[in-house]
Design a protein around this motif. Structure first.
Motif: not given
Length: 325
Positions: A219-234
């Motif tokens: 519920s608070y760490q990222m889904d391993p399948g997500n790439r675009r979300e990484a840019i949003r988080e960063a």
């Protein structure tokens, strides 16, 4: 027979030329060594799933940190195993908590070594989650107050940098504002900006004694399948005041390291996590791989992907190899 004008093997033929034209290099100064500080004295307990890595009481932490410093590794990152745990992780922000006392000892006895601290609650809570539990899940906003309090206590004890790993929304801003408001504007913040809910953390849970007592951290760490979300988080962490952004784990997410390197002009760190370390150790001990060669190739891959800094349990071993030339 036709021969091309360009022959790649002309340069590859001599070691001296290969070294001269190497596009990616690794240095001991790229490395950060994780350490596990345990409450008490006379403790040096090897972690069964991480050969060569120990839970250690402060006097042993200081001795190994001196060794790390002499090898040319510039920094360590500290994780704590407290005497007692409770629902709100009190030891995480106690004036004389395990990490606070470890910081003081290191800054006194190994002053040239940079001390970075992991800022999270999971090692200190009796439920093993990264914050305050409400209705069976971590309450994001209440947890921010404790994380900021923890980071401030580390700065007051003498930490050179703080590194929040909890993945709560808004925690970088909360910590940055608290540090700034208490006279610690000079303390840099390395954010675990992109931290995936990964199976590679297993050995760390043993080392830090931080396995969740119920549920998981999805519920608070990222889904391993997500790439675009990484840019949003960063991007969110950069906008909130992070000085360095990190990707964790490392090897399965080299594409994310490259994405962050191309998107942002801040330093990028990568965490070569416990599971990655343990797999190399296990395969090396079984004789299936050349352990040293695979270790160095792995670390080089992080640099090639775009990482500036590498948090790795291999730091001492790699520094010795690099010293050897």
């Amino acid at each position: 027979m036709f021969f091309p004008t360009f022959r790649a093997r002309r340069i590859r033929g001599k070691e001296v030329f290969r070294r001269m034209v190497s596009e990616t290099t690794l240095s001991a100064t790229d490395l950060i060594y994780p350490m596990f500080s345990a409450f008490g004295t006379g403790i040096r307990k090897e972690i069964s799933s991480m050969p060569g890595i120990y839970q250690q009481s402060i006097e042993h932490i200081v001795a190994e940190a001196q060794e790390v410093h002499e090898l040319g590794v510039p920094a360590v990152i500290l994780f704590g195993i407290p005497e007692t745990k409770d629902a709100v992780g009190s030891d995480a922000y106690a004036e004389h908590g395990i990490i606070q006392e470890t910081i003081r000892a290191l800054k006194k006895q190994v002053p040239g070594l940079a001390v970075i601290t992991d800022v999270c609650m999971c090692e200190y809570t009796d439920h093993g989650h990264c914050g305050i539990i409400k209705d069976g899940d971590v309450d994001n906003d209440e947890t921010l107050e404790l994380l900021a309090k923890e980071a401030l206590s580390h700065a007051e004890a003498g930490a050179d940098m703080v590194a929040p790993s909890d993945m709560m929304d808004g925690r970088v801003m909360a910590i940055r504002e608290t540090l700034d408001n208490h006279g610690y504007k000079h303390i840099p913040l390395m954010s675990y900006a992109v931290k995936y809910a990964s199976g590679y953390y297993g050995p760390f849970r043993e080392a830090a004694e931080s396995t969740p007592q119920f549920g998981d951290r999805r519920s608070y760490q990222m889904d391993p399948g997500n790439r675009r979300e990484a840019i949003r988080e960063a991007r969110m962490d950069v906008e909130e005041g992070a000085d360095i952004i990190m990707v964790k784990p490392g090897l399965p997410y080299l594409d994310i390291v490259r994405d962050l390197r191309e998107e942002f002009d801040l330093p990028v760190a990568v965490y070569n996590v416990s599971g990655e370390y343990s797999m190399i150790k296990a395969a090396g001990r079984a004789g299936w791989i050349d352990e040293e060669r695979v270790m160095m190739e792995t670390l080089l891959s992080f640099k090639r992907a775009g990482a500036d800094l590498i948090l790795t349990y291999h730091a001492k071993e790699a520094a010795r190899v690099l010293k050897r030339g």
